[in-house]
Design an enzyme around this catalytic site. Structure first.
Site, short mmCIF file in Angstrom:
data_model
loop_
_atom_site.label_atom_id
_atom_site.label_comp_id
_atom_site.label_asym_id
_atom_site.label_seq_id
_atom_site.Cartn_x
_atom_site.Cartn_y
_atom_site.Cartn_z
CD GLU A 1 40.33 1.37 -41.42
OE1 GLU A 1 40.16 1.71 -40.22
OE2 GLU A 1 39.75 2.00 -42.01
CE LYS B 1 26.65 12.29 -44.92
NZ LYS B 1 25.88 10.76 -44.61
CB CYS C 1 39.96 3.92 -37.36
SG CYS C 1 39.62 5.32 -36.31
CD GLU D 1 39.87 9.42 -37.15
OE1 GLU D 1 40.12 8.52 -37.68
OE2 GLU D 1 38.87 9.25 -36.17
#
Length: 495
Positions: A399, A192, A302, A268
């Site tokens: 973040e 996906k 990231c 992750e």
């Protein structure tokens, strides 16, 4: 197509692919979604619709999982030898090399990144397939001498059907980080992609079919987290979910996986990486890296060093270095010699602007905001540098996923180690020093899954990658990824 400026010359295969109906790839066939629902994906460089893509619901996911399960039981496991899997993976890499330009253009169109950056992503994906093409014939079990009455040995086996959920910032590359080891290990996959960036996953389906993979080994279901992602993570026919994305979504996937069939999960997730610059750092090497390790991919990565810690003796020098480097970056459409492309969407752009507003309200000082011109259309944002931000303030805690970094000074090593580790994330970190002893000691004490010394953001298919704490579970790449997609079985034989 209005979403593609008239001065952009695309490969004929790219144009042909964009003009087609983007349906689901299930069991080796292109299928309309059961609900006949589609959604638009846009070019973030101008905000205009690029294509209509099928929206998979629970019924479509059921069909994809059934196709993968059938292929695993009847073809992939029974008829395809490890050597044949190797050949298929390598053939796929060769076809990707043939259509490299097409994959680059699709990635730039739907993600917005500069074409040169898209080339790196495509080349990385190709290298991963070549690397994992060598693995199917390398799996070995072990014999365990327990006594004279038994022979005991172990073997590693594929899990079965794995669901792969990938993000929009590196859509092709991260898909292949998961897909290559999963296929090499003998699994069948349901992928996906992020709803913002579905096209490269769908084009890859064409190449997989051309490579000769059995029908059902690779399936693509497109759509948002709900209903598509939720249907995949909760499906009882899926043996594992591998997810790359935000930490909050990763936590929800773990809950859903546990509540369904206790399927295996690897994650992750987010990062808030520390980039630590000591007094004796080689400034010539740092100057080659600092701007890109702060703002690459318009900050939508990231691992970027969004928290920069500099020894007080080099603080002003580093602030000046980063400000000059950021100010020289060209911002624009990925097809026109730009360094940074747009944010992925208006929603992401507004999210980052909200963080900047919060940072200023909390007392952060915006000391640099690039004045370079940006296009009138699209979701563009200039690099921004903050100072005076406390470790508990939002700009150093959450973040942001945009072109925003903070710079702080430090005086002693113990202080900066504590500050670098004062984050709920632990994905990556950088260390800059000529003192090799300090470098190794500091790296060993940093809470980060990857530490780069005198360099930043380096990856290789053979090197494991993944974070600690709330940055995830499990390691992508290398031997470690093969363990993510297999299970170990012990077999006792009475003599």
């Amino acid at each position: 197509m209005e979403s593609i400026p008239s001065d952009i010359v695309l490969h004929e295969k790219t144009r042909a692919f964009l003009e087609r109906n983007h349906t689901l790839f299930i069991g080796g066939e292109w299928l309309e979604p059961r609900s006949n629902r589609y959604f638009g994906t846009e070019n973030p460089a101008n905000g205009k619709e690029l294509a209509q893509v099928a929206l998979a619901d629970e019924a479509d996911v059921d069909l994809a999982v059934a196709a993968a399960r059938k292929a695993f039981r009847q073809t992939w496991r029974e008829e395809i030898t490890p050597a044949m899997r190797s050949d298929l993976l390598y053939q796929l890499a060769l076809l990707m090399e043939r259509d490299r330009q097409v994959l680059m253009e699709l990635e730039t169109l739907e993600n917005g990144k500069p074409l040169e950056n898209a080339a790196y992503d495509v080349d990385s994906a190709i290298s991963h397939f070549k690397y994992y093409a060598g693995w199917p014939t390398k799996f070995e079990g072990s014999g365990i001498p327990v006594d004279n009455q038994h022979m005991v040995y172990t073997r590693r086996e594929p899990l079965g059907v794995v669901g792969l959920i990938v993000p929009w910032n590196f859509p092709l590359m991260i898909a292949v980080w998961k897909l290559a080891p999963a296929l090499a290990a003998g699994n069948c996959c349901v992928l996906k992609p992020a709803e913002q960036t579905s096209l490269t996953a769908l084009y890859l389906a064409e190449l997989i079919k051309e490579s000769g993979f059995p029908d059902g080994v690779y399936n693509v279901v497109t759509g948002p987290g709900f209903p598509t992602g939720e249907a995949l993570t909760s499906h009882h026919g899926v043996d594992k979910i591998s997810f790359t994305g935000s930490t909050p979504v990763g936590k929800e996937i773990m809950k859903t996986a546990a509540a369904s069939n206790l399927k295996d999960v690897s994650l992750e997730l987010g990062g808030k990486s520390a980039n630590v610059i000591f007094a004796d750092a080689d400034m010539s090497k740092l100057s080659e890296s600092l701007t890109w390790s702060s703002f690459y991919n318009t900050g939508q990565e990231c691992t970027l060093g969004s928290r920069i810690f500099v020894h007080k003796s080099r603080y002003e020098e580093v602030v000046d270095m980063l400000s000059k480097g950021a100010g020289a970056l060209k911002i624009g459409d990925g097809f026109h010699d730009s360094d940074l492309g747009p944010m992925i969407s208006r929603q992401q752009q507004e999210r980052v602007l909200n963080y900047i507003e919060q940072g200023i309200k909390q007392g952060g000082e915006l000391i640099f905001d690039s004045k370079v011109s940006v296009p009138d259309e699209g979701y563009f944002m200039t690099p921004k540098v903050f100072v005076g931000v406390g470790d508990e303030q939002v700009l150093n805690r959450e973040e942001i996923f945009g072109p925003v970094v903070t710079i702080s000074s430090f005086e002693d090593n113990a202080e900066v180690l504590e500050r670098a580790n004062a984050s709920e994330y632990a994905l990556a970190a950088g260390v800059w020093t000529r003192d090799i002893s300090l470098a190794h000691r500091f790296a060993s004490e940093l809470e980060a899954g990857t530490v780069w010394i005198n360099g930043y953001d380096r990856f290789n298919a053979a090197v494991p990658f993944g974070g600690f704490k709330q940055s995830g579970i499990g390691k992508e790449m290398g031997r470690s990824a093969m363990h993510l997609y297999t299970r170990e079985k012990a077999i006792w034989v009475a003599l």
